[in-house]
Design a protein around this motif. Sequence first.
Motif, PDB file in Angstrom:
ATOM      1  N   PRO A  87     -45.033  24.347  23.860  1.00  0.00           N
ATOM      2  CA  PRO A  87     -45.107  24.157  22.410  1.00  0.00           C
ATOM      3  C   PRO A  87     -44.746  22.729  22.022  1.00  0.00           C
ATOM      4  O   PRO A  87     -43.988  22.070  22.736  1.00  0.00           O
ATOM      5  N   PRO A  88     -45.295  22.250  20.897  1.00  0.00           N
ATOM      6  CA  PRO A  88     -44.965  20.881  20.466  1.00  0.00           C
ATOM      7  C   PRO A  88     -43.571  20.826  19.847  1.00  0.00           C
ATOM      8  O   PRO A  88     -43.073  21.830  19.333  1.00  0.00           O
ATOM      9  N   THR A  89     -42.962  19.660  19.887  1.00  0.00           N
ATOM     10  CA  THR A  89     -41.704  19.432  19.173  1.00  0.00           C
ATOM     11  C   THR A  89     -42.031  19.182  17.711  1.00  0.00           C
ATOM     12  O   THR A  89     -42.980  18.463  17.418  1.00  0.00           O
ATOM     13  N   ILE A  90     -41.274  19.795  16.828  1.00  0.00           N
ATOM     14  CA  ILE A  90     -41.443  19.451  15.421  1.00  0.00           C
ATOM     15  C   ILE A  90     -40.143  18.809  14.957  1.00  0.00           C
ATOM     16  O   ILE A  90     -39.118  19.469  14.801  1.00  0.00           O
ATOM     17  N   HIS A  91     -40.200  17.495  14.765  1.00  0.00           N
ATOM     18  CA  HIS A  91     -38.993  16.749  14.406  1.00  0.00           C
ATOM     19  C   HIS A  91     -38.551  17.106  12.997  1.00  0.00           C
ATOM     20  O   HIS A  91     -39.368  17.271  12.104  1.00  0.00           O
ATOM     21  N   GLY A  92     -37.260  17.233  12.862  1.00  0.00           N
ATOM     22  CA  GLY A  92     -36.706  17.529  11.536  1.00  0.00           C
ATOM     23  C   GLY A  92     -36.781  19.000  11.174  1.00  0.00           C
ATOM     24  O   GLY A  92     -36.402  19.372  10.068  1.00  0.00           O
ATOM     25  N   LEU A  93     -37.288  19.827  12.058  1.00  0.00           N
ATOM     26  CA  LEU A  93     -37.325  21.267  11.789  1.00  0.00           C
ATOM     27  C   LEU A  93     -36.347  21.954  12.754  1.00  0.00           C
ATOM     28  O   LEU A  93     -36.655  22.147  13.931  1.00  0.00           O
ATOM     29  N   ARG A  97     -34.320  27.242  11.259  1.00  0.00           N
ATOM     30  CA  ARG A  97     -35.300  27.296  10.175  1.00  0.00           C
ATOM     31  C   ARG A  97     -36.631  27.860  10.684  1.00  0.00           C
ATOM     32  O   ARG A  97     -37.296  28.638  10.010  1.00  0.00           O
ATOM     33  N   MET A  98     -36.997  27.445  11.887  1.00  0.00           N
ATOM     34  CA  MET A  98     -38.227  27.937  12.495  1.00  0.00           C
ATOM     35  C   MET A  98     -38.162  29.459  12.648  1.00  0.00           C
ATOM     36  O   MET A  98     -39.128  30.163  12.377  1.00  0.00           O
ATOM     37  N   LEU A 101     -38.663  31.090   9.389  1.00  0.00           N
ATOM     38  CA  LEU A 101     -40.081  31.075   9.008  1.00  0.00           C
ATOM     39  C   LEU A 101     -40.839  32.194   9.716  1.00  0.00           C
ATOM     40  O   LEU A 101     -41.706  32.836   9.131  1.00  0.00           O
ATOM     41  N   VAL A 127     -36.739  22.068  16.748  1.00  0.00           N
ATOM     42  CA  VAL A 127     -37.419  23.019  17.604  1.00  0.00           C
ATOM     43  C   VAL A 127     -38.170  22.300  18.747  1.00  0.00           C
ATOM     44  O   VAL A 127     -38.933  21.358  18.506  1.00  0.00           O
ATOM     45  N   ASN A 128     -37.834  22.690  19.945  1.00  0.00           N
ATOM     46  CA  ASN A 128     -38.423  22.188  21.191  1.00  0.00           C
ATOM     47  C   ASN A 128     -38.054  20.748  21.559  1.00  0.00           C
ATOM     48  O   ASN A 128     -38.588  20.221  22.542  1.00  0.00           O
ATOM     49  N   SER A 139     -36.422  30.017  23.388  1.00  0.00           N
ATOM     50  CA  SER A 139     -36.739  29.688  22.001  1.00  0.00           C
ATOM     51  C   SER A 139     -37.964  30.477  21.529  1.00  0.00           C
ATOM     52  O   SER A 139     -37.987  31.037  20.426  1.00  0.00           O
ATOM     53  N   GLU A 140     -38.971  30.561  22.388  1.00  0.00           N
ATOM     54  CA  GLU A 140     -40.185  31.312  22.037  1.00  0.00           C
ATOM     55  C   GLU A 140     -39.865  32.790  21.836  1.00  0.00           C
ATOM     56  O   GLU A 140     -40.353  33.425  20.905  1.00  0.00           O
ATOM     57  N   GLN A 143     -38.144  33.351  18.557  1.00  0.00           N
ATOM     58  CA  GLN A 143     -39.106  33.316  17.447  1.00  0.00           C
ATOM     59  C   GLN A 143     -39.898  34.618  17.377  1.00  0.00           C
ATOM     60  O   GLN A 143     -40.163  35.149  16.293  1.00  0.00           O
TER      61      GLN A 143
END
Lengths: 264, 387
Positions: A87-93, A97-98, A101, A127-128, A139-140, A143
């Motif tokens: 999975p991609p990293t989402i900076h600032g998330l 919070r993920m 969501l 995340v990631n 983590s997956e 989620q």
Amino acid sequence: MLEIRDLHVSVHGTPVLRGIDLTIESGETFILFGPNGSGKTTLLMTLMGFSGYEVTRGSIIFDGKDITHAPMHERARLGIGMSFQRPPTIHGLPTRRMVELCGRGREMDITEMARRVHFDAFLDRDVNAGFSGGEIKRSELLQLMAQQPRLLLFDEPESGVDLENMALVGHTVRELLDGVPACCSATLRERNRNRTTSGLIITHTGHILEYVNADRGQVMYHGKLCCEARPRVILDHIANHGYQECLRCLADDSYGKIMEAPLI
Amino acid sequence: MSTVDLSRFNFTGGENAAPIQDLTALPAQDRERLVLAGIDVQDKHVSGTFMQLNHADVHCGTRHEGLELMDIRAALAKYDGLPQHFWRLLDPEKDEFTRLTREHCNGGYFMRVARGVKLAEPVQSCMFIKGQNAGQSIHNIVIVEEGAELHVLGGCATAHDAEHSAHLGITEYYVEKGGKLTFTMIHNWGESTTVRPRSAGRVEAGGVFQNNYILLKPVGDLQMYPGITLAGDGAVARFDSVIVAPEGSHVDSGNRIELNAPHTRGEIISRAVTTGGTIINRGFIGAGATPVKGHLECKGLILGNGRMHAIPELDSNQDGVELSHEAAVGKIAQEEIEYLMARGLDEDEAAATIVRGFLNVDIMGLPAPLRKTMDDQIRLLQCGKAM
């Protein structure tokens, strides 16, 4: 629950899946084997609805609804959930919070859920971001625990996971599929009655079979499915003979259960 | 060459406006504008507050011994023209904006924290513009004495009805040995505001300068390039900026750090999003001493028809410096969008979530209410449709 009919899929104009027929019933877990590059991941990506996977023929029916061309979020909301391999990293998330969501407003004790997959220490991290292979898996799973899908797509749950983490991953996948913690003393009959979550799992090593009650399996070879059997039987066969046997099987009517005409 | 016609603005008038004792007594519309610029109108949880309305100091108070806060004009009179600090870091001949401000300074503040005094609560300063064609030409001086600590929340805003206004602002920062200054600036200008801050700072040995800058609202034409010189051993400077430019905004903004003493460190991080406006995202780290470390990062997202021009620069003639930069201009990664969509977010929600993460203001360590206000503002940005 899931019905795939004569599915043909091309990636960048190259045909990858060449007529897949597959039905997975409610509560059933299906295991997909096959050599690298045979199209297993393509099937999962297509089911989830990723861009770049073009359905050229056939259809995907989920819960009686044709989702062949539905956008990803609709499939997710209908109950399809997927564990990403990279999975991609989402900076600032932050991961917390993920997870929120994923729950789409459902009330959850995220810290407690995270504790179950030994991930509570990671909730404040993006995340990631810098996660190791095992951390990505946990983590997956976290989620997916929040998402509560009714069809779980899982590409190689064993990859990049050490033995200790494998047990954690295995038990958690089983909980996701069974709907009850593996440790609960529900009788088999109760468990089967409660089971409505289905699974489609890709595996090379078969480690996951030690944890989940997988009913059926098949081998993907060159974009087609063949050799339906109990997953353990398929695994033993591949371990002893490799995928060469599948090729022979596909090429010759007299071997095994032939699903498709010989490949070109 | 500047395209600003300064003769359009009124830099005089109303200097003796009545003081506003209680900021909550301001009209609701004005209060709302101030809150979006980070100003706590309740005046709670602050060590002091300074507010300037157009050309008048209308509210000034300190609650802490060891904090001096007054109108710059009063400070110049009291301290014989502040020879150690007034126009020491900037050249008044630099451009027409500095020249005008030297010739006609119509406000600004003098803020000084005494040696060893560590203020737990921030000092807020607010520059507010009301009416048509108003021009502010102000001069601020901030001094953090040896071992002292100060957090300034500087909010700048225009009133709802303020049109064609200009803000020229000189700021000189002095961080003495072992002092720490955190300066958070939030801009909430109008679509026709011209903004020309000119700022410079000097940090002595062991001192820390942390600058946060947030611009989430439209602005007509903004240009600034604050520079910090790290003059003493081990001094540190860091700039964090979050900039959004909607259609019609022109933002030319950058930060400059001079690493002029051994063991100094500098970092410039900016995140910019254009949803139709122009952003020129500059950064400069120069090293005149060794060993030093500097890192520059400008990341830009283009959503819609905006323009992003990243100009990162590193400069040194020293053997053994460690300077790096990372610049990127792009769109939201499809892979990230699909990751979130696979979790049930539609495309717009996914894009907004990613942009929110990109414009992460959490790292700035803002007070909780302010962070919430900024988060709410970011949530309101129209970025989903820009995919």
